[in-house]
Write a protein that holds these residues in place. Structure first.
Motif, mmCIF file in Angstrom:
data_model
loop_
_atom_site.group_PDB
_atom_site.id
_atom_site.type_symbol
_atom_site.label_atom_id
_atom_site.label_comp_id
_atom_site.label_asym_id
_atom_site.label_seq_id
_atom_site.Cartn_x
_atom_site.Cartn_y
_atom_site.Cartn_z
ATOM 1 N N ARG A 193 -0.687 0.944 14.790
ATOM 2 C CA ARG A 193 -1.842 1.725 14.304
ATOM 3 C C ARG A 193 -2.596 0.972 13.210
ATOM 4 O O ARG A 193 -3.831 0.960 13.178
ATOM 5 C CB ARG A 193 -1.362 3.096 13.814
ATOM 6 N N ILE A 194 -1.856 0.342 12.311
ATOM 7 C CA ILE A 194 -2.529 -0.423 11.241
ATOM 8 C C ILE A 194 -3.351 -1.553 11.867
ATOM 9 O O ILE A 194 -4.507 -1.781 11.487
ATOM 10 C CB ILE A 194 -1.497 -0.983 10.239
ATOM 11 N N GLN A 195 -2.755 -2.225 12.832
ATOM 12 C CA GLN A 195 -3.485 -3.349 13.454
ATOM 13 C C GLN A 195 -4.659 -2.867 14.290
ATOM 14 O O GLN A 195 -5.633 -3.587 14.482
ATOM 15 C CB GLN A 195 -2.517 -4.235 14.235
ATOM 16 N N ASP A 196 -4.616 -1.607 14.741
ATOM 17 C CA ASP A 196 -5.771 -1.014 15.431
ATOM 18 C C ASP A 196 -6.838 -0.554 14.435
ATOM 19 O O ASP A 196 -7.864 0.012 14.834
ATOM 20 C CB ASP A 196 -5.338 0.191 16.273
ATOM 21 N N GLY A 197 -6.566 -0.695 13.144
ATOM 22 C CA GLY A 197 -7.580 -0.388 12.132
ATOM 23 C C GLY A 197 -7.562 1.027 11.589
ATOM 24 O O GLY A 197 -8.494 1.434 10.885
ATOM 25 N N VAL A 198 -6.526 1.804 11.909
ATOM 26 C CA VAL A 198 -6.490 3.210 11.492
ATOM 27 C C VAL A 198 -6.590 3.361 9.966
ATOM 28 O O VAL A 198 -7.229 4.285 9.460
ATOM 29 C CB VAL A 198 -5.195 3.888 12.039
ATOM 30 N N ALA A 199 -5.982 2.438 9.225
ATOM 31 C CA ALA A 199 -6.034 2.527 7.757
ATOM 32 C C ALA A 199 -7.146 1.646 7.176
ATOM 33 O O ALA A 199 -7.264 1.510 5.950
ATOM 34 C CB ALA A 199 -4.679 2.140 7.164
ATOM 35 N N GLY A 200 -7.956 1.034 8.030
ATOM 36 C CA GLY A 200 -9.020 0.134 7.555
ATOM 37 C C GLY A 200 -8.436 -1.198 7.104
ATOM 38 O O GLY A 200 -7.351 -1.594 7.542
ATOM 39 N N ASP A 201 -9.156 -1.870 6.187
ATOM 40 C CA ASP A 201 -8.644 -3.147 5.649
ATOM 41 C C ASP A 201 -7.625 -2.840 4.562
ATOM 42 O O ASP A 201 -7.907 -2.059 3.643
ATOM 43 C CB ASP A 201 -9.789 -3.964 5.037
ATOM 44 N N ILE A 202 -6.465 -3.458 4.645
ATOM 45 C CA ILE A 202 -5.420 -3.216 3.634
ATOM 46 C C ILE A 202 -5.768 -4.028 2.379
ATOM 47 O O ILE A 202 -5.848 -5.260 2.427
ATOM 48 C CB ILE A 202 -4.022 -3.623 4.172
ATOM 49 N N VAL A 203 -5.981 -3.326 1.269
ATOM 50 C CA VAL A 203 -6.433 -4.018 0.050
ATOM 51 C C VAL A 203 -5.339 -4.130 -1.006
ATOM 52 O O VAL A 203 -5.426 -4.963 -1.915
ATOM 53 C CB VAL A 203 -7.679 -3.325 -0.560
ATOM 54 N N SER A 204 -4.286 -3.300 -0.891
ATOM 55 C CA SER A 204 -3.206 -3.380 -1.882
ATOM 56 C C SER A 204 -1.928 -2.798 -1.298
ATOM 57 O O SER A 204 -1.948 -2.114 -0.266
ATOM 58 C CB SER A 204 -3.591 -2.629 -3.159
ATOM 59 N N GLY A 205 -0.834 -3.058 -1.979
ATOM 60 C CA GLY A 205 0.442 -2.525 -1.506
ATOM 61 C C GLY A 205 1.531 -2.719 -2.540
ATOM 62 O O GLY A 205 1.349 -3.446 -3.541
ATOM 63 N N GLN A 206 2.665 -2.041 -2.315
ATOM 64 C CA GLN A 206 3.823 -2.148 -3.190
ATOM 65 C C GLN A 206 5.062 -2.218 -2.302
ATOM 66 O O GLN A 206 5.232 -1.364 -1.424
ATOM 67 C CB GLN A 206 3.947 -0.921 -4.121
ATOM 68 N N VAL A 207 5.885 -3.235 -2.524
ATOM 69 C CA VAL A 207 7.108 -3.367 -1.720
ATOM 70 C C VAL A 207 8.309 -3.490 -2.660
ATOM 71 O O VAL A 207 8.235 -4.158 -3.685
ATOM 72 C CB VAL A 207 7.019 -4.560 -0.736
ATOM 73 N N TYR A 208 9.403 -2.802 -2.295
ATOM 74 C CA TYR A 208 10.532 -2.666 -3.225
ATOM 75 C C TYR A 208 11.862 -2.972 -2.561
ATOM 76 O O TYR A 208 12.098 -2.562 -1.404
ATOM 77 C CB TYR A 208 10.646 -1.214 -3.722
ATOM 78 N N TRP A 209 12.765 -3.630 -3.321
ATOM 79 C CA TRP A 209 14.205 -3.587 -3.030
ATOM 80 C C TRP A 209 14.900 -3.446 -4.383
ATOM 81 O O TRP A 209 15.291 -4.437 -5.008
ATOM 82 C CB TRP A 209 14.718 -4.829 -2.289
ATOM 83 N N ASN A 210 15.013 -2.234 -4.833
ATOM 84 C CA ASN A 210 15.668 -1.958 -6.110
ATOM 85 C C ASN A 210 17.006 -1.285 -5.844
ATOM 86 O O ASN A 210 17.064 -0.239 -5.196
ATOM 87 C CB ASN A 210 14.801 -1.042 -6.982
ATOM 88 N N SER A 211 18.084 -1.900 -6.336
ATOM 89 C CA SER A 211 19.419 -1.372 -6.059
ATOM 90 C C SER A 211 20.361 -1.759 -7.190
ATOM 91 O O SER A 211 19.950 -2.384 -8.171
ATOM 92 C CB SER A 211 19.943 -1.951 -4.742
ATOM 93 N N GLY A 212 21.621 -1.412 -7.013
ATOM 94 C CA GLY A 212 22.620 -1.712 -8.050
ATOM 95 C C GLY A 212 23.211 -3.111 -7.944
ATOM 96 O O GLY A 212 23.988 -3.505 -8.816
ATOM 97 N N GLY A 213 22.875 -3.843 -6.887
ATOM 98 C CA GLY A 213 23.409 -5.197 -6.751
ATOM 99 C C GLY A 213 24.461 -5.301 -5.674
ATOM 100 O O GLY A 213 24.665 -4.367 -4.903
ATOM 101 N N VAL A 214 25.115 -6.466 -5.584
ATOM 102 C CA VAL A 214 26.064 -6.729 -4.489
ATOM 103 C C VAL A 214 27.397 -7.231 -5.041
ATOM 104 O O VAL A 214 27.617 -7.265 -6.254
ATOM 105 C CB VAL A 214 25.482 -7.736 -3.469
ATOM 106 N N TRP A 215 28.249 -7.680 -4.140
ATOM 107 C CA TRP A 215 29.601 -8.149 -4.446
ATOM 108 C C TRP A 215 29.608 -9.376 -5.365
ATOM 109 O O TRP A 215 28.633 -10.129 -5.439
ATOM 110 C CB TRP A 215 30.325 -8.496 -3.132
ATOM 111 N N VAL A 216 30.778 -9.572 -6.018
ATOM 112 C CA VAL A 216 31.035 -10.799 -6.784
ATOM 113 C C VAL A 216 32.406 -11.304 -6.342
ATOM 114 O O VAL A 216 33.329 -10.509 -6.200
ATOM 115 C CB VAL A 216 31.101 -10.495 -8.307
ATOM 116 N N ASN A 217 32.555 -12.585 -6.090
ATOM 117 C CA ASN A 217 33.875 -13.172 -5.819
ATOM 118 C C ASN A 217 34.259 -14.036 -7.009
ATOM 119 O O ASN A 217 33.867 -15.206 -7.090
ATOM 120 C CB ASN A 217 33.857 -14.022 -4.539
ATOM 121 N N PRO A 218 35.038 -13.497 -7.960
ATOM 122 C CA PRO A 218 35.349 -14.245 -9.188
ATOM 123 C C PRO A 218 36.110 -15.536 -8.906
ATOM 124 O O PRO A 218 36.791 -15.652 -7.883
ATOM 125 C CB PRO A 218 36.233 -13.274 -9.984
#
Ligand code: NAD
Length: 442
Positions: A193-218
């Motif tokens: 749908r976006i590529q068909d132009g439903v949202a018009g020209d994309i002028v801004s955005g926000q992308v996230y990967w916020n989490s507590g983190g991953v494993w540690v091998n001491p």
């Protein structure tokens, strides 16, 4: 043999004939449809390189497709990882499908070469620092590829993957890369749908990967520095590329997909603030980056590993005719500029996109079709994430061309258990890390 099987074999043989003579008239011999599995009743042989958590998962998904697939070789830097993976896979699929005798379990830095040689299709799932070399070998040996994201950790690695991607296209080898949002229904439906132009020209955005983190091998006593870094790979850039690359590449790739292009520059800020122990190597625990596209669009990216803070992994974009929200939990929504909902996707019961990747790849291979060439765009999305890291580590604006042409090579000069990686701890066991404004990182 059933009519369907015999039809498939005919198609594979026809595919061999047409794909053996390829662009430029060069004849490629020994390509994977050369009868290896066609002659053996349609068995597709796969090899797993990197037998950790995701590698074992990817092998599960390949073996769970409806095609006649056998795992015939396994490779890992460490024998214990092969053993654990082999046990899990045989428990689920039995020794007929997991047909890996002792002499096809390969261990060490060169193990990939031996395993790749055994198969028609390879699953490349080691830490990303090794991906360029493993991918190059797989394509050199004419194998179809499933490989995980990200596909490199530095710019020389990206340039290598881009060159190999061209070679894979020339040889008509299918390459699927594990950015599974590209294989997920809510993303596919919304992007259409976006590529068909439903949202018009994309002028801004926000992308996230916020989490507590991953494993540690001491660190364990008796480990060489190389073994320690290999076991605790997440925290070293030559292996992982920092979490902006290892995880956030998923969301950054969605931004590039929505924009149907790659950013021309980036600037940002980041630090090692809460995760600063000796076993936390050199990576940052937060990055915020502004990616600028050629048409002036600005995508704000944020990734964080701070325990106890807001978890958020999703993407939002604003266009001249509407806005959009996307998430890996199968939902998606589009609104017009007045806030009316234009599209509301709730994909309850949608297929698991990790499985879809393999279903679609092996369907193409089974039919002798050339359908997938993911490597170039994933190399460019990986480059985008690395450019983000260059921006947060340097604190400077970084241009795409400078990032792509960077000569900084993070890989060790020699790969052996007693060789030294380029990054080493000080006398207290702490590793040097980037200081914005001071470090030269590009
Ligand atoms: N698409 C996704 O959602 C997703 C999810 C998890 C991981 N991944 C990706 O999968 C890859 C592996 O991650 P993981 O979580 O399975 O890590 P892991 O540590 O569980 O597995 C990596 C394995 O590779 C092995 N290895 C290291 N160097 C090797 C080498 N030179 N040759 C062969 N084997 C080697 C390790 O010993 C280990 O067994 C990473 O690129 C990661 O980003 C993708």
């Amino acid at each position: 043999m059933s009519t369907k099987n015999s039809e498939n074999l005919k198609q594979r043989r026809a595919f061999l004939k047409t794909s053996a003579i390829i662009a430029g008239g060069t004849l490629i011999s020994n390509i994977p449809f050369s009868g290896v599995y066609a002659e053996e009743g349609g068995v597709i042989k796969i090899a797993l390189i990197g037998c950790g958590n995701r590698g074992t998962g990817a092998a599960f998904q390949a073996l769970a497709t409806k095609y006649n697939i056998k795992l015939v070789a396994m490779a890992d830097a460490f024998r214990d990882r092969i053993d654990k993976s082999y046990e899990a896979l045989t428990q689920k699929f039995g020794k007929d499908k997991v047909d890996v005798p002792e002499d096809k379990k390969f261990v060490g830095f060169d193990s990939y070469k031996h395993a790749i040689a055994e198969a028609d299709v390879v699953l490349l799932v080691s830490p990303p620092g090794f991906r360029p070399v493993h991918f190059e070998e797989a394509v050199r040996k004419n194998k179809h590829v499933f490989m995980e994201k990200p596909v490199a950790t530095d710019s020389p690695g990206i340039r290598s993957v881009l060159a190999t991607a061209e070679e894979a296209k020339r040889k008509k080898l299918n390459v699927v890369v594990g950015l599974q949002r590209r294989y997920q229904k809510n993303y596919r439906e919304t992007l259409k749908r976006i590529q068909d132009g439903v949202a018009g020209d994309i002028v801004s955005g926000q992308v996230y990967w916020n989490s507590g983190g991953v494993w540690v091998n001491p660190r364990q006593s008796g480990q060489t520095e190389m073994e320690y870094q290999m076991r605790n790979w997440y925290y070293f850039n030559w292996l992982c590329g920092d979490h902006i690359n290892e995880q956030h590449v998923h969301n950054i790739d969605v931004a590039n997909w929505v924009k149907n292009s790659y950013p021309v520059s980036a600037q940002g800020t980041g630090s090692r603030f809460l995760r600063t122990g000796k076993d936390h190597g050199e990576i940052f625990d937060n990055h915020t980056v502004e990616f600028i596209y050629a048409d002036g669009a600005v995508i704000q990216s944020q990734c964080r590993h701070h325990e106890g803070t807001l978890n958020r992994v999703d993407e939002s974009f604003q266009g001249t005719k509407g806005r959009v929200y996307l998430s890996a939990n199968n939902s998606a929504k589009l609104w017009d500029t007045k806030g009316n909902v234009m599209f509301n996707y709730a994909g309850k019961g949608d297929p698991n996109p990790y499985q879809t990747e393999h279903d679609e790849l092996f369907a193409a291979i089974d039919k002798g079709e050339y359908k997938f060439a993911d490597a170039e765009r994933v190399a460019k999305s990986t480059m985008t994430a690395i450019m983000g890291r260059f921006a947060t580590y340097s604190g400077k604006e970084v241009k795409w061309e400078d990032a792509l042409n960077s000569q900084v090579n993070l890989m060790p000069d020699t790969l052996s258990w007693d060789a030294m990686p380029k990054i080493l701890p000080d006398a207290d066991g702490n590793y040097p890390y980037a200081i914005p404004g001071k470090s030269k990182v590009v």
